[in-house]
Design a protein around this motif. Sequence first.
Motif, PDB file in Angstrom:
ATOM      1  N   ALA A 189      61.717  -8.823  72.251  1.00  0.00           N
ATOM      2  CA  ALA A 189      60.309  -9.192  72.351  1.00  0.00           C
ATOM      3  C   ALA A 189      59.767  -9.742  71.031  1.00  0.00           C
ATOM      4  O   ALA A 189      58.776 -10.469  71.007  1.00  0.00           O
ATOM      5  N   ARG A 190      60.436  -9.391  69.933  1.00  0.00           N
ATOM      6  CA  ARG A 190      59.984  -9.889  68.622  1.00  0.00           C
ATOM      7  C   ARG A 190      60.584 -11.260  68.302  1.00  0.00           C
ATOM      8  O   ARG A 190      60.350 -11.818  67.239  1.00  0.00           O
ATOM      9  N   HIS A 191      61.371 -11.767  69.242  1.00  0.00           N
ATOM     10  CA  HIS A 191      61.988 -13.086  69.028  1.00  0.00           C
ATOM     11  C   HIS A 191      61.752 -14.012  70.218  1.00  0.00           C
ATOM     12  O   HIS A 191      62.691 -14.467  70.865  1.00  0.00           O
ATOM     13  N   PRO A 192      60.487 -14.290  70.535  1.00  0.00           N
ATOM     14  CA  PRO A 192      60.215 -15.194  71.653  1.00  0.00           C
ATOM     15  C   PRO A 192      60.487 -16.653  71.241  1.00  0.00           C
ATOM     16  O   PRO A 192      60.542 -16.956  70.044  1.00  0.00           O
ATOM     17  N   VAL A 193      60.648 -17.506  72.232  1.00  0.00           N
ATOM     18  CA  VAL A 193      60.859 -18.929  71.913  1.00  0.00           C
ATOM     19  C   VAL A 193      59.572 -19.486  71.301  1.00  0.00           C
ATOM     20  O   VAL A 193      58.510 -19.446  71.909  1.00  0.00           O
ATOM     21  N   ARG A 194      59.683 -19.989  70.091  1.00  0.00           N
ATOM     22  CA  ARG A 194      58.523 -20.572  69.396  1.00  0.00           C
ATOM     23  C   ARG A 194      58.590 -22.093  69.397  1.00  0.00           C
ATOM     24  O   ARG A 194      57.595 -22.764  69.286  1.00  0.00           O
ATOM     25  N   CYS A 195      59.819 -22.599  69.453  1.00  0.00           N
ATOM     26  CA  CYS A 195      59.983 -24.054  69.432  1.00  0.00           C
ATOM     27  C   CYS A 195      60.973 -24.433  70.525  1.00  0.00           C
ATOM     28  O   CYS A 195      62.075 -23.887  70.579  1.00  0.00           O
ATOM     29  N   LEU A 196      60.565 -25.364  71.370  1.00  0.00           N
ATOM     30  CA  LEU A 196      61.430 -25.846  72.449  1.00  0.00           C
ATOM     31  C   LEU A 196      61.752 -27.315  72.194  1.00  0.00           C
ATOM     32  O   LEU A 196      60.840 -28.133  72.046  1.00  0.00           O
ATOM     33  N   ILE A 197      63.046 -27.606  72.124  1.00  0.00           N
ATOM     34  CA  ILE A 197      63.484 -28.988  71.889  1.00  0.00           C
ATOM     35  C   ILE A 197      64.199 -29.464  73.148  1.00  0.00           C
ATOM     36  O   ILE A 197      65.285 -28.978  73.468  1.00  0.00           O
ATOM     37  N   LEU A 198      63.582 -30.381  73.872  1.00  0.00           N
ATOM     38  CA  LEU A 198      64.191 -30.892  75.102  1.00  0.00           C
ATOM     39  C   LEU A 198      64.961 -32.166  74.800  1.00  0.00           C
ATOM     40  O   LEU A 198      64.452 -33.067  74.114  1.00  0.00           O
ATOM     41  N   VAL A 199      66.171 -32.238  75.307  1.00  0.00           N
ATOM     42  CA  VAL A 199      67.038 -33.414  75.077  1.00  0.00           C
ATOM     43  C   VAL A 199      67.659 -33.827  76.413  1.00  0.00           C
ATOM     44  O   VAL A 199      67.795 -33.015  77.312  1.00  0.00           O
ATOM     45  N   PRO A 200      68.047 -35.121  76.530  1.00  0.00           N
ATOM     46  CA  PRO A 200      68.546 -35.573  77.826  1.00  0.00           C
ATOM     47  C   PRO A 200      69.994 -35.187  78.138  1.00  0.00           C
ATOM     48  O   PRO A 200      70.330 -35.008  79.295  1.00  0.00           O
ATOM     49  N   THR A 201      70.846 -35.106  77.144  1.00  0.00           N
ATOM     50  CA  THR A 201      72.277 -34.954  77.447  1.00  0.00           C
ATOM     51  C   THR A 201      72.889 -33.752  76.725  1.00  0.00           C
ATOM     52  O   THR A 201      72.361 -33.267  75.726  1.00  0.00           O
ATOM     53  N   ARG A 202      74.036 -33.347  77.266  1.00  0.00           N
ATOM     54  CA  ARG A 202      74.756 -32.226  76.663  1.00  0.00           C
ATOM     55  C   ARG A 202      75.190 -32.548  75.238  1.00  0.00           C
ATOM     56  O   ARG A 202      75.104 -31.711  74.352  1.00  0.00           O
ATOM     57  N   GLU A 203      75.667 -33.792  75.046  1.00  0.00           N
ATOM     58  CA  GLU A 203      76.133 -34.156  73.697  1.00  0.00           C
ATOM     59  C   GLU A 203      74.997 -34.035  72.687  1.00  0.00           C
ATOM     60  O   GLU A 203      75.164 -33.489  71.605  1.00  0.00           O
ATOM     61  N   LEU A 204      73.859 -34.582  73.072  1.00  0.00           N
ATOM     62  CA  LEU A 204      72.737 -34.519  72.137  1.00  0.00           C
ATOM     63  C   LEU A 204      72.322 -33.063  71.930  1.00  0.00           C
ATOM     64  O   LEU A 204      71.990 -32.660  70.815  1.00  0.00           O
ATOM     65  N   ALA A 205      72.360 -32.277  72.993  1.00  0.00           N
ATOM     66  CA  ALA A 205      72.005 -30.859  72.872  1.00  0.00           C
ATOM     67  C   ALA A 205      72.904 -30.194  71.827  1.00  0.00           C
ATOM     68  O   ALA A 205      72.429 -29.485  70.940  1.00  0.00           O
ATOM     69  N   MET A 206      74.208 -30.462  71.917  1.00  0.00           N
ATOM     70  CA  MET A 206      75.138 -29.832  70.968  1.00  0.00           C
ATOM     71  C   MET A 206      74.872 -30.308  69.545  1.00  0.00           C
ATOM     72  O   MET A 206      74.936 -29.531  68.599  1.00  0.00           O
ATOM     73  N   GLN A 207      74.605 -31.614  69.424  1.00  0.00           N
ATOM     74  CA  GLN A 207      74.358 -32.144  68.076  1.00  0.00           C
ATOM     75  C   GLN A 207      73.099 -31.591  67.457  1.00  0.00           C
ATOM     76  O   GLN A 207      73.062 -31.231  66.279  1.00  0.00           O
ATOM     77  N   VAL A 208      72.026 -31.536  68.263  1.00  0.00           N
ATOM     78  CA  VAL A 208      70.764 -31.041  67.723  1.00  0.00           C
ATOM     79  C   VAL A 208      70.925 -29.564  67.368  1.00  0.00           C
ATOM     80  O   VAL A 208      70.455 -29.105  66.323  1.00  0.00           O
TER      81      VAL A 208
END
Length: 419
Positions: free
Chosen positions: A74-93
């Motif tokens: 509970a002390r670690h909620p999502v504060r920043c959400l980064i949406l990306v289109p592809t798996r590759e970009l997700a891994m890189q980011v």
Amino acid sequence: MSFETLGLSADLVGMVAEEGYTEPTPVQAAAIPHVLAGRDVLAAAQTGTGKTAAFVLPILDRLRKHANTSFSPARHPVRCLILVPTRELAMQVDESVTTYGRTVPLRPAVVFGGIPIEPQTKELRAGVELLVATPGRLLDHVGQKTVNLGQVEILVLDEADRMLDMGFLPDIQKIIALLPPRRQNLMFSATFSDDIRRLSGTILRDPEVVEVARRNTTVEAIRQLVYPVDRDRKEALLAHLIVREAWGQVLVFTRTKIGATRLATYLDRRGIDAVAIHSDRSQPERTRALEGFKTGTIRVLVATDVAARGLDIEDLPRVVNFELPWQAQDYIHRIGRTGRAGAAGDAVSLVSIDEADLLRGVQRLLKQAIPWKVEDGFVPDRNAEPQPLRGPVEGRPARGHHYPHRTADRPRSGSGSRG
Ligand code: AMP
């Protein structure tokens, strides 16, 4: 311009120095102060411009006040959400978030489809502050109630234009409905199309608009060449050029997934190590292919536009358009993969008579004619009839999809023509 003057914390300035970054890239210099100031930002920047650090670094500084060592999720909620289109970009980011964030004790995680959901579920349940996600898999987690987005303070839409192209708009809207209305929004897009401006109008509040050119690369710096060739001799010509000119690392673009697979198989059978990378491949297969390509065990990587998007392959000596893209703009994205960091790059296009209209579109966009070269032994048949070009086209849903114009006075042959 130095990183010190941008207002980042000393530990981040030290970290970028360790990474070997001597000065901010244009998008970093332009965006970082606005992000630090809490402003919404709309930035035109594509992969290769240093855009990831442009949002990750200031986000780390804005969110570091939340760092804590509690074991309670509970002390670690999502504060920043980064949406990306592809798996590759997700891994890189995700890799960038982990690298850049090594001095800031916030927890990063990444979720994307195509791999089992359970390990991600476990990680999310433990609590994460910085979440990189593709929209579909994120909604799966939301459905399973493994993630709560009610405390998100910063939303990043990375490669927003590609997300729209891939039909993610409804998912994005669903996700945004789960976020607190008061938040900071950052949107990065390679192009500012009307759709992007509309989307930014609904998401961003009074954004700072940042538009910068690609890092060190202009189209003028890339040597472009067109080989006119019959459509059924393209494979042979490509194999011939690779061998004769001793091309090393080559990224080859096709329009379709099937075309990518077929071409990679053709080259492989002729002793040229080649792998196709596209969205039907499993994640481990794609990762392996990319690694092999980077380290040199794979000489030719064959990709569709969607699969190649987000691939961070630096200093690529050569890009080949085995087929021209439907959208002239994609030609620029494709060839921009070569000649990075000021190095010389070659962009070679194999163009059959069917693609004459596509080539005209590219030259119109570039406002220049691309030089031609006819290869001995591959002189195109002057009497060849253009065939209608056919999909399916990965990542290009019906909307905005134009088949090249075909002159009406020729007999129609083949199937699938939509004229
Ligand atoms: P990106 O556009 O975020 O995909 O970044 C492209 C590449 O540029 C990555 O490999 C980064 O490590 C690198 N990079 C990012 N910022 C800088 C910088 N200021 N100086 C040199 N390289 C950088």
